[in-house]
Design an enzyme around this catalytic site. Sequence first.
Site, short mmCIF file in Angstrom:
data_model
loop_
_atom_site.label_atom_id
_atom_site.label_comp_id
_atom_site.label_asym_id
_atom_site.label_seq_id
_atom_site.Cartn_x
_atom_site.Cartn_y
_atom_site.Cartn_z
N GLY A 125 28.88 -28.24 -13.16
CA GLY A 125 27.51 -27.83 -12.97
C GLY A 125 26.85 -27.10 -14.07
O GLY A 125 25.78 -28.00 -14.63
N ARG A 126 27.00 -25.85 -14.29
CA ARG A 126 25.87 -25.10 -15.14
C ARG A 126 25.73 -25.71 -16.34
O ARG A 126 24.65 -25.75 -17.13
CB ARG A 126 26.62 -23.64 -15.31
CG ARG A 126 26.44 -22.93 -13.99
CD ARG A 126 27.32 -21.59 -13.96
NE ARG A 126 28.81 -21.98 -13.97
CZ ARG A 126 29.66 -21.06 -14.07
NH1 ARG A 126 29.19 -19.66 -14.41
NH2 ARG A 126 30.99 -21.32 -13.95
N HIS A 168 27.59 -17.89 -6.55
CA HIS A 168 27.36 -16.82 -7.65
C HIS A 168 26.04 -16.17 -7.23
O HIS A 168 25.60 -15.33 -7.55
CB HIS A 168 27.15 -17.56 -9.15
CG HIS A 168 28.46 -18.14 -9.42
ND1 HIS A 168 28.41 -19.02 -10.43
CD2 HIS A 168 29.63 -18.09 -9.40
CE1 HIS A 168 29.56 -19.26 -10.91
NE2 HIS A 168 30.39 -18.59 -10.04
N GLY A 205 33.31 -27.12 -15.94
CA GLY A 205 32.55 -26.99 -17.13
C GLY A 205 32.33 -25.52 -17.47
O GLY A 205 32.52 -25.09 -18.55
N TYR A 228 42.00 -22.17 -8.11
CA TYR A 228 41.63 -20.98 -8.90
C TYR A 228 42.54 -19.85 -8.81
O TYR A 228 42.47 -19.22 -7.74
CB TYR A 228 40.18 -20.56 -8.81
CG TYR A 228 38.94 -21.66 -9.20
CD1 TYR A 228 39.28 -22.62 -10.03
CD2 TYR A 228 37.83 -21.53 -8.49
CE1 TYR A 228 38.39 -23.63 -10.34
CE2 TYR A 228 36.85 -22.76 -9.02
CZ TYR A 228 37.30 -23.57 -9.93
OH TYR A 228 36.23 -24.41 -10.47
N LYS A 243 40.55 -29.68 -9.05
CA LYS A 243 39.58 -29.12 -9.96
C LYS A 243 40.27 -27.82 -10.56
O LYS A 243 40.54 -26.89 -9.69
CB LYS A 243 38.32 -29.16 -9.46
CG LYS A 243 37.12 -28.45 -10.29
CD LYS A 243 35.99 -28.17 -9.70
CE LYS A 243 34.79 -27.83 -10.65
NZ LYS A 243 33.45 -27.68 -9.89
N ILE A 244 40.13 -27.59 -12.10
CA ILE A 244 40.86 -26.55 -12.32
C ILE A 244 40.02 -26.30 -13.76
O ILE A 244 39.38 -26.76 -14.13
CB ILE A 244 42.38 -26.85 -12.79
CG1 ILE A 244 43.04 -25.55 -12.90
CG2 ILE A 244 42.45 -27.92 -13.97
CD1 ILE A 244 44.74 -25.66 -12.67
N ARG A 300 43.64 -16.41 -8.33
CA ARG A 300 42.89 -15.21 -8.32
C ARG A 300 43.18 -14.30 -7.40
O ARG A 300 43.84 -14.54 -6.09
CB ARG A 300 41.40 -15.57 -8.18
CG ARG A 300 40.27 -14.72 -8.31
CD ARG A 300 38.82 -15.39 -8.33
NE ARG A 300 38.66 -16.35 -9.23
CZ ARG A 300 37.45 -17.07 -9.35
NH1 ARG A 300 36.62 -16.99 -8.46
NH2 ARG A 300 37.52 -18.02 -10.30
#
Length: 256
Positions: free
Chosen positions: A225-226, A25, A198, A141, A172-173, A143
Site C-alpha cells: 500500500g503505502r 491507521h 510493503g 500478523y 500476507k506477512i 500481535r
Amino acid sequence: MDVRLDKFFRKNRSIILAYDHGMEHGPVDFNQKNIDPAYIMEIAEKGRFNGIALQHGIAEHYYDSTRVPLIVKLNGKTNLADVEPYSSQLCSVQRALKLGADAVGYTLYVGSNYESTMFEEFSNIVENAHNVGVPVIAWVYPRGASVKDPMSTDTLAYAARVGLELGADAIKIKYNNDFEGFKWVIKAAGKSHVYVAGGSKQDDYTFLKNTYEVLEAGACGLAVGRNIWKREDPYTITKALRKVVFDKKTPEEALQ
Ligand code: FBP
C-alpha cells in the site's frame, strides 16, 4: 498453483494494491490526493496491479473495475482502542461476492488473547468461501501483549503456519530482513502462497531490494500500500517494481 488464485497471478507472481489503511491507521497515512479512493482505483488500473484489497464500504462506493480483481477484507479494526488486538468480522462472504469480490481477506492477530475468536471466524469464512470456489487470503500478523518478539523468524514462521493450518490459500506477512530465515517462514506456509506487506514508506532502492529478497526467498509477490500510493509519482515505482517481480531484474537494473 492453486487454480482458484490464477486470476491474481501473472508469470506465477502477483502484486496486489492494499488500501485498507483508512480503517487500520486512520487518515494519518493520507494526503489530499490519496485520501480519495477513486485516485487509488486509478493507480490500480493504470499500474496494472493484479488485485486490489479494500474494505466493503470502499468497494461498494468506488470499485467498478473490470480489469483489477477485487479482494474484500472481511474484518477490520482501528488503532484507537488500547486493548488486545481483535479484528472483528464486518462483512460476509456472500456480501463480498455481491460487491464483485474475486477473493476475500481477513487479518489474524496470531498470539492475541482473542485469537480463538478470530480463528473461529476465519475458519467459517474459509468454509463458506471454499464452498463457492472463492480463495481466501489471511493477513497473518503476530500481535498482542504476550507476543514477545512479533518480528522474529520463529514467530513469523509460526504465524505463516497458522495461516496454512486454517486453510488460507495465500497469506500476507511482514518481512523481518532475515533473508535465510524468511525461506523457513515460506516453507512453514506450505502450499499457501506468500505475499509480503510493503510496510511504511521506504526509499526506492530499499523497497525494491526488500522485494527482490523476499521473491528470492520464495514469496509470490507483494500486497503493498503505502510504498505505492504515498509516493508523489506512484507509476515510476510501480514500473520498477514490475521489473523486479515479473522480469526478475535486480533493484539496480529496475531503477535504471
Ligand atoms: P503496507 O504495504 O502499506 O504496509 O500495507 C499492508 C497492510 O497489511 C495493510 O493491508 C494494512 O492496513 C496495514 O498494513 C496494517 O498495518 P499495521 O501493521 O500497522 O497493522
